[in-house]
Design a protein around this motif. Structure first.
Motif, PDB file in Angstrom:
ATOM      1  N   ALA A 165      34.096  32.866  43.776  1.00  0.00           N
ATOM      2  CA  ALA A 165      35.256  33.736  44.039  1.00  0.00           C
ATOM      3  C   ALA A 165      34.928  35.179  43.652  1.00  0.00           C
ATOM      4  O   ALA A 165      35.236  36.123  44.394  1.00  0.00           O
ATOM      5  N   ASP A 166      34.282  35.352  42.508  1.00  0.00           N
ATOM      6  CA  ASP A 166      33.897  36.704  42.084  1.00  0.00           C
ATOM      7  C   ASP A 166      32.940  37.347  43.076  1.00  0.00           C
ATOM      8  O   ASP A 166      32.999  38.557  43.322  1.00  0.00           O
ATOM      9  N   ILE A 206      34.925  38.677  45.907  1.00  0.00           N
ATOM     10  CA  ILE A 206      35.633  39.898  45.508  1.00  0.00           C
ATOM     11  C   ILE A 206      34.671  41.095  45.525  1.00  0.00           C
ATOM     12  O   ILE A 206      35.010  42.172  46.013  1.00  0.00           O
ATOM     13  N   ASN A 258      41.643  38.270  48.742  1.00  0.00           N
ATOM     14  CA  ASN A 258      42.904  37.896  48.107  1.00  0.00           C
ATOM     15  C   ASN A 258      42.970  36.401  47.801  1.00  0.00           C
ATOM     16  O   ASN A 258      43.544  35.997  46.785  1.00  0.00           O
ATOM     17  N   LYS A 269      40.890  35.999  44.722  1.00  0.00           N
ATOM     18  CA  LYS A 269      41.583  36.510  43.534  1.00  0.00           C
ATOM     19  C   LYS A 269      42.626  35.539  42.991  1.00  0.00           C
ATOM     20  O   LYS A 269      42.963  35.593  41.817  1.00  0.00           O
ATOM     21  N   ARG A 270      43.173  34.719  43.872  1.00  0.00           N
ATOM     22  CA  ARG A 270      44.223  33.798  43.435  1.00  0.00           C
ATOM     23  C   ARG A 270      43.686  32.540  42.772  1.00  0.00           C
ATOM     24  O   ARG A 270      44.449  31.774  42.179  1.00  0.00           O
ATOM     25  N   GLY A 306      41.996  31.736  40.150  1.00  0.00           N
ATOM     26  CA  GLY A 306      42.277  31.536  38.729  1.00  0.00           C
ATOM     27  C   GLY A 306      43.721  31.096  38.509  1.00  0.00           C
ATOM     28  O   GLY A 306      43.995  30.184  37.717  1.00  0.00           O
ATOM     29  N   ALA A 307      44.636  31.753  39.236  1.00  0.00           N
ATOM     30  CA  ALA A 307      46.053  31.434  39.084  1.00  0.00           C
ATOM     31  C   ALA A 307      46.355  30.032  39.616  1.00  0.00           C
ATOM     32  O   ALA A 307      47.149  29.282  39.045  1.00  0.00           O
TER      33      ALA A 307
END
Lengths: 236, 236
Positions: free
Chosen positions: B47-48, B51, B104, B107-108, B110-111
């Motif tokens: 994911a990183d 980003i 996006n 970025k989500r 982790g949440a």
């Protein structure tokens, strides 16, 4: 900004572009305001009006694009004018997206009111919508008057909008957990607030375009958004 | 498509634009694929990577825009070439947005994994992400080969994506109501699926741009999306 060369007819065409942008800007502003009002009041007929307006805004953007392409094909604009023409193309695209986002809020209204809303969050929603509207109004004024001096704070204002959004996102999530009967409405409200937050982003894009158009260089400093990576709050 | 006039250097510049678009397309495709994989595996380091890639794609779009502006300023392209140049500008903007949307999703992650996911919906998520990826791939192929014949079905495919999205939206809402412990993850997954659905929209935009660039006229028929007004399911 404007330089010598073939004045007259060409200047009139450039002014025509500005007028198109002003008209599109007015439509987009009205749509955002009406979408916010429709959401606040639960007014489905106003929501329908917003949805219908979006077709006119889309048509206006297509006409703008055609005008720009025809202008580029017929003239050989100098650097300053070219900057203005390309800016019109970009601002037109941002305004078209603003209209889409307002329409999407309007489209969700029925779904929001099919369930029970967490009413205590209405003032937060209003504040978010108003912040987005006021930012849009100010960048359109800056475009109309060709002034760049009030554009730099736009990024800070956008960060404020992001902060309000993030806080509302958390409140809606909480409402869903504490009052499961609000899950449907809250879910759709999440998308509504996301749309207002995105309208703020497009206003900031327009601020950057106008700044570059007026000054000839990029708006200083980057735009470190308040969306911490992997954060729990709503980066999307 | 290409016409007589100042061949040579100018043609090379046009080819340069195509190469830029191809490079940006490759980056955007990879980001979408990696975002989907990261989401499926819960892989934060992938994911990183997504980003971080977005910054390169943004830079590539800024360079493309500058190239186009400089090209327009130096040359006076004829209608067919102008169409190609304006198309590059539009496709570049769509690809930049695709990259944003993939970012996006990343970025989500982790949440999403801060809570408990409704695991039974993973296959639906995969299907949606794959549909968006495959549509993106096909429109980029059409751009690279300048062929319009397989572009018209793109709208139907986009409607299929919308249908999968709408069904997943309902399932996530249901999961939230039936298993409140999945509310946090499901909420963030709602935004993830919205992002994949939007990637499909941008692929369709690109299809329309390529069609117009190759044929000189608009892609036939309108695009009646499956988002019924005021519907309960997720129009945003």
């Amino acid at each position: 900004m404007r330089s010598q060369h073939i004045v007259g007819a060409f200047d009139a065409e450039l002014q025509g572009l500005s007028r198109r942008i002003a008209a599109m800007g007015g439509m987009a502003e009205r749509m955002v305001e009406e979408a916010a009002t429709a959401l606040r009041r639960g007014d489905l007929s106003l929501a329908d009006h917003v949805i219908a307006s979006d077709e006119r805004l889309d048509a206006a953007q297509r006409e703008l694009d055609e005008t720009v392409v025809s202008l580029l094909a017929r003239r050989q604009p100098l650097a300053g004018d070219l900057r203005e023409i390309v800016a019109a193309l970009r601002i037109g695209a941002d305004l078209e997206r603003v209209g889409d986002l307002a329409k999407n809020v309007a489209k969700r209204l029925g779904a929001v009111d099919a369930g029970e809303r967490p009413r205590e969050l209405q003032s937060g929603l209003d504040a978010l919508a108003e912040a987005a509207q006021s930012q849009l109004k100010d960048v359109l004024d800056a475009y109309a008057t060709r002034t760049a001096d009030r554009l730099a704070p736009m990024r800070d204002r956008d960060r404020e909008i992001d902060t309000v959004f993030t806080s509302l996102f958390g409140s809606l999530l909480e409402a869903m957990m504490n009052e499961p009967r609000t899950i449907t409405a809250s879910t759709h409200l999440l998308f509504c607030i996301k749309n207002f937050e995105r309208i703020g982003d497009h206003a900031t894009n327009i601020a950057e375009t106008v700044f570059q158009m007026v000054t000839g260089h990029e708006m200083p400093a980057d735009r470190p958004k308040a969306d911490r990576t992997h954060s729990l709050s709503g980066a999307a």
